[in-house]
Design an enzyme around this catalytic site. Structure first.
Site, PDB file in Angstrom:
ATOM      1  N   HIS A  41      51.710  49.991  82.681  1.00 40.62           N
ATOM      2  CA  HIS A  41      50.646  50.760  81.743  1.00 40.62           C
ATOM      3  C   HIS A  41      50.128  52.100  82.788  1.00 40.62           C
ATOM      4  O   HIS A  41      50.355  52.395  83.857  1.00 40.62           O
ATOM      5  CB  HIS A  41      49.444  49.831  81.880  1.00 40.62           C
ATOM      6  N   TYR A  42      49.457  52.673  81.775  1.00 39.12           N
ATOM      7  CA  TYR A  42      48.591  54.031  82.374  1.00 39.12           C
ATOM      8  C   TYR A  42      47.115  53.665  82.143  1.00 39.12           C
ATOM      9  O   TYR A  42      46.839  52.906  80.968  1.00 39.12           O
ATOM     10  CB  TYR A  42      48.956  55.213  82.109  1.00 39.12           C
ATOM     11  N   GLU A  58      48.825  48.609  86.145  1.00 37.80           N
ATOM     12  CA  GLU A  58      48.271  50.064  85.673  1.00 37.80           C
ATOM     13  C   GLU A  58      48.344  51.109  86.674  1.00 37.80           C
ATOM     14  O   GLU A  58      48.095  50.927  87.691  1.00 37.80           O
ATOM     15  CB  GLU A  58      46.891  49.879  85.332  1.00 37.80           C
ATOM     16  N   HIS A  97      53.724  49.168  77.953  1.00 35.24           N
ATOM     17  CA  HIS A  97      52.817  48.652  77.136  1.00 35.24           C
ATOM     18  C   HIS A  97      53.450  49.143  75.626  1.00 35.24           C
ATOM     19  O   HIS A  97      53.208  48.268  74.816  1.00 35.24           O
ATOM     20  CB  HIS A  97      51.490  49.058  77.297  1.00 35.24           C
ATOM     21  N   ASP A 148      51.311  54.096  76.188  1.00 36.47           N
ATOM     22  CA  ASP A 148      51.394  54.081  77.739  1.00 36.47           C
ATOM     23  C   ASP A 148      52.544  53.275  78.272  1.00 36.47           C
ATOM     24  O   ASP A 148      52.919  52.125  77.612  1.00 36.47           O
ATOM     25  CB  ASP A 148      50.342  53.734  78.429  1.00 36.47           C
TER      26      ASP A 148
END
Ligand SMILES: [Zn+2]
Length: 245
Positions: free
Chosen positions: A26-27, A96, A138, A148
């Site tokens: 993810h970001y 993340e 994601h 993301d």
């Protein structure tokens, strides 16, 4: 590899005894790591009103923080789907990457951040035996809701470093690609065979696929919504090389 642990109560037991068989990237879509950390620990209310978390977060300077133990279910994927699995949170580990994202100024992931990701992700996929085709973004598992980590994330480099896969289409794939391009139905079926959500609309599927496997579509003047041979051939490669678990 140095990992700082920060406690949170944003987790639960993995459901039905599930074990991690996916790695989801993810970001954060935040201005810096503090806001994201606030969301993961509950110190800050998340804009959606829900509670979120992740197993790991990697800052742009490469520092790694762990919030949820790997044997627990973190809350990073939300409503999601891959290849028949509808509870990705129970069967995944989430990472993340700090990045301002679409909302605050999407930018490249730093070398330090990518280096830390390679080290961490390699360790995770080896320890849990996570297959290469289950290292996903994601956007892959929630194509209609999420974009993301996006088209600036270097999946090719990650695959070359031994995490995830990168399609190398053959002549056969280009033949199959022409079939995909002749029929929207055939193309849709290929996305589903690869693992994507059958309920997702075609535009979302094409965008999500390209953000992972055909990022050239975002660099050129070409309309990234229109499938081309390169995209379709890479999809064919994924379908043909997908192991049956
Ligand atoms: Zn995400």
């Amino acid at each position: 590899m140095k990992i700082t642990k920060k406690p949170t109560d944003h987790f639960e037991e993995r459901k039905n005894g599930a074990r991690p068989s996916f790695l989801i990237i993810h970001y954060t879509e935040t201005q810096g790591p503090q806001v994201a950390e606030g969301y993961f620990t509950g110190a800050l209310a998340h804009p959606t009103g829900g509670r979120v978390s992740t197993h790991y977060m990697i800052d742009e300077n490469g520092s790694i923080t762990q919030y949820v133990d790997e044997d627990k279910r973190a809350w990073h994927a939300g409503i999601s789907y891959w290849d028949g699995n509808e509870d990705i949170n129970s069967s995944s580990i989430g990472i993340e990457l700090v990045n301002p994202g679409r909302k605050y100024g999407y930018r490249r992931f730093s070398a330090a951040q990518m280096q830390a990701l390679v080290a961490l992700a390699k360790d995770i996929v080896q320890r849990h035996n996570i297959p290469a085709h289950r290292v996903l973004g994601h956007s892959d598992v929630a194509p209609t809701r999420k974009v993301d980590p996006g088209e600036l994330f270097d999946w090719k480099m990650l695959a070359a470093a031994g995490v995830g896969q990168w399609p190398e289409p053959t002549e056969e794939d280009y033949r199959i690609a022409d079939d995909y391009l002749r029929s929207e139905q055939t193309l849709k079926e290929a996305f589903i065979k690869a693992g994507y959500d059958p309920k997702a609309d075609m535009d979302s599927l094409i965008r999500a696929f390209r953000q992972h496997y055909d990022q050239d579509a975002f660099k050129s003047q070409n309309d990234s919504k229109v499938p081309n041979r390169q995209m379709a051939a890479r999809l064919s490669w994924l379908v043909r090389n997908k192991p049956t678990l």
